[in-house]
Design an enzyme around this catalytic site. Sequence first.
Site, PDB file in Angstrom:
ATOM      1  N   ARG A 187      -9.400   7.881  -0.522  1.00 22.47           N
ATOM      2  CA  ARG A 187     -10.332   8.278   0.546  1.00 22.47           C
ATOM      3  C   ARG A 187     -11.235   9.397   0.053  1.00 22.47           C
ATOM      4  O   ARG A 187     -10.862  10.158  -0.834  1.00 22.47           O
ATOM      5  CB  ARG A 187      -9.556   8.730   1.784  1.00 22.47           C
TER       6      ARG A 187
ATOM      7  N   ASN B 198       0.857  -1.188   0.000  1.00 21.13           N
ATOM      8  CA  ASN B 198       0.000   0.000   0.000  1.00 21.13           C
ATOM      9  C   ASN B 198       0.900   1.248   0.000  1.00 21.13           C
ATOM     10  O   ASN B 198       1.698   1.453   0.922  1.00 21.13           O
ATOM     11  CB  ASN B 198      -0.888  -0.048   1.256  1.00 21.13           C
TER      12      ASN B 198
ATOM     13  N   ARG C 210       3.815  18.764   1.498  1.00 23.99           N
ATOM     14  CA  ARG C 210       4.457  19.972   0.991  1.00 23.99           C
ATOM     15  C   ARG C 210       3.848  20.485  -0.298  1.00 23.99           C
ATOM     16  O   ARG C 210       4.354  21.445  -0.868  1.00 23.99           O
ATOM     17  CB  ARG C 210       5.964  19.693   0.771  1.00 23.99           C
TER      18      ARG C 210
ATOM     19  N   GLY D  94       1.217  -1.409   4.341  1.00 24.46           N
ATOM     20  CA  GLY D  94       1.547  -0.055   3.929  1.00 24.46           C
ATOM     21  C   GLY D  94       2.449   0.679   4.885  1.00 24.46           C
ATOM     22  O   GLY D  94       3.649   0.866   4.643  1.00 24.46           O
ATOM     23  N   HIS D  95       1.892   1.089   6.007  1.00 29.44           N
ATOM     24  CA  HIS D  95       2.572   2.017   6.902  1.00 29.44           C
ATOM     25  C   HIS D  95       3.968   1.551   7.305  1.00 29.44           C
ATOM     26  O   HIS D  95       4.937   2.322   7.241  1.00 29.44           O
ATOM     27  CB  HIS D  95       1.698   2.245   8.148  1.00 29.44           C
TER      28      HIS D  95
ATOM     29  N   HIS E  78      -3.508  -4.662   7.836  1.00 31.12           N
ATOM     30  CA  HIS E  78      -3.612  -3.535   8.751  1.00 31.12           C
ATOM     31  C   HIS E  78      -2.690  -3.721   9.957  1.00 31.12           C
ATOM     32  O   HIS E  78      -2.839  -4.653  10.739  1.00 31.12           O
ATOM     33  CB  HIS E  78      -5.041  -3.285   9.271  1.00 31.12           C
ATOM     34  N   GLY E  79      -1.706  -2.838  10.016  1.00 28.66           N
ATOM     35  CA  GLY E  79      -0.778  -2.855  11.155  1.00 28.66           C
ATOM     36  C   GLY E  79       0.325  -3.886  11.050  1.00 28.66           C
ATOM     37  O   GLY E  79       1.120  -4.033  11.978  1.00 28.66           O
TER      38      GLY E  79
ATOM     39  N   THR F 185      -6.668   6.235  10.323  1.00 26.74           N
ATOM     40  CA  THR F 185      -6.561   5.163   9.343  1.00 26.74           C
ATOM     41  C   THR F 185      -7.836   4.343   9.462  1.00 26.74           C
ATOM     42  O   THR F 185      -8.707   4.679  10.262  1.00 26.74           O
ATOM     43  CB  THR F 185      -5.297   4.317   9.609  1.00 26.74           C
ATOM     44  N   THR F 186      -7.968   3.288   8.654  1.00 23.50           N
ATOM     45  CA  THR F 186      -9.196   2.487   8.689  1.00 23.50           C
ATOM     46  C   THR F 186      -9.246   1.715  10.002  1.00 23.50           C
ATOM     47  O   THR F 186      -8.502   0.757  10.186  1.00 23.50           O
ATOM     48  CB  THR F 186      -9.211   1.521   7.485  1.00 23.50           C
TER      49      THR F 186
ATOM     50  N   ARG G 288      -7.028  12.609   1.243  1.00 21.83           N
ATOM     51  CA  ARG G 288      -5.919  13.094   2.082  1.00 21.83           C
ATOM     52  C   ARG G 288      -4.568  12.573   1.621  1.00 21.83           C
ATOM     53  O   ARG G 288      -3.546  13.163   1.921  1.00 21.83           O
ATOM     54  CB  ARG G 288      -6.148  12.726   3.549  1.00 21.83           C
ATOM     55  N   HIS G 289      -4.545  11.434   0.928  1.00 23.64           N
ATOM     56  CA  HIS G 289      -3.247  10.994   0.385  1.00 23.64           C
ATOM     57  C   HIS G 289      -3.369  10.724  -1.118  1.00 23.64           C
ATOM     58  O   HIS G 289      -2.996  11.552  -1.913  1.00 23.64           O
ATOM     59  CB  HIS G 289      -2.624   9.832   1.189  1.00 23.64           C
TER      60      HIS G 289
ATOM     61  N   GLU H 269     -10.851  -9.481   3.239  1.00 19.90           N
ATOM     62  CA  GLU H 269      -9.558  -9.143   3.832  1.00 19.90           C
ATOM     63  C   GLU H 269      -9.797  -9.008   5.324  1.00 19.90           C
ATOM     64  O   GLU H 269     -10.601  -8.168   5.760  1.00 19.90           O
ATOM     65  CB  GLU H 269      -9.002  -7.838   3.263  1.00 19.90           C
TER      66      GLU H 269
ATOM     67  N   ASP I 187      -0.048   4.466  -0.082  1.00 22.42           N
ATOM     68  CA  ASP I 187      -0.737   5.703   0.328  1.00 22.42           C
ATOM     69  C   ASP I 187       0.194   6.731   0.966  1.00 22.42           C
ATOM     70  O   ASP I 187       0.087   7.938   0.719  1.00 22.42           O
ATOM     71  CB  ASP I 187      -1.819   5.403   1.384  1.00 22.42           C
ATOM     72  N   HIS I 188       1.104   6.237   1.819  1.00 21.33           N
ATOM     73  CA  HIS I 188       1.869   7.207   2.610  1.00 21.33           C
ATOM     74  C   HIS I 188       3.015   7.852   1.844  1.00 21.33           C
ATOM     75  O   HIS I 188       3.620   8.807   2.325  1.00 21.33           O
ATOM     76  CB  HIS I 188       2.296   6.594   3.942  1.00 21.33           C
TER      77      HIS I 188
ATOM     78  N   HIS J 173      -5.569   3.519  -1.468  1.00 25.81           N
ATOM     79  CA  HIS J 173      -6.865   3.839  -0.868  1.00 25.81           C
ATOM     80  C   HIS J 173      -7.247   5.251  -1.290  1.00 25.81           C
ATOM     81  O   HIS J 173      -6.608   6.222  -0.878  1.00 25.81           O
ATOM     82  CB  HIS J 173      -6.746   3.729   0.659  1.00 25.81           C
TER      83      HIS J 173
END
Length: 264
Positions: free
Chosen positions: A65, A27, A38, A236-237, A214-215, A120-121, A69-70, A171, A29-30, A63
């Site tokens: 959203r 993922n 920026r 992702g993160h 997730h996580g 986050t979700t 936001r990303h 998922e 997204d970040h 994702h």
Amino acid sequence: MVVENTTPTVHSQHAKARSVPIRLHINIDHVATVRNARGTRYPDPLFAAHVCEAAGADGITAHLREDRRHIKDDDVERLRASISSHLNLECATTDEMRAIAERIRPDTVTLVPERRQERTTEGGLDVATQRRDIEAFVSMAKRCGIRTSLFIAPDEEAIKLSHALGVEQIELHTGVYCHACEPGHHGARALELERLARATSLACSLGVEVAAGHGLTRQNIGPVVAIPGIVEVNVGHSVIADAVFMGLSEAVKSLRAAIDRSLA
Ligand code: PXP
């Protein structure tokens, strides 16, 4: 802070039983989060996707959203046009997102709950309450040759209902398990792994494919991928966080190595 795997009960019981390789979806997204901070054009999520693919990712997850936001609409279009692996578009069950999915045609659309205030979700989809919206998505997706996945908690009723709605995949939300991997929660961790394993077994018995996400991190992913029936992870993160110190390519490779170690 996440601790290393110290109680691999489910892991060691089942690792040898696995014959299907795990698909690793990254993922990105970040990468867009950093770019948007920026208002620049860099770092580009599309470039990140190509780096992930070259490093061995089996697919790219993004994702879109509602508040953008990303990931932005243009990112999804560029990803669709140029990645060579699997595109998994995560989105809420809104009419707007359904129209975008129909136009973009990702390989998979993963329906997720969305609240604007959340970071986050934070939980799984409420399949019963959102049944009508999910049905509309499934019918569009089947018409367009898109797979539908529902991001749900490891909950029996949600799994049975997902199956009844005709989705190809669920998922399982691993957030509670990952939280339980933090110091001081080891009892909860074993219970959560059991819940994930039971949920996976139920879904498989109904013919629904099982992904997890997730996580997840290099440190906690082992016991999850060792659950028989889980065939895909979305991460992702932690990968983007690792990339800050080791570079994105190395971060993806390290995660893949952690998965492979767990299955060896
Ligand atoms: N799977 C789904 C459905 C998600 O919504 C997310 C977060 O966007 C992830 C996986 C990835 O979670 P994380 O960023 O914590 O790895």
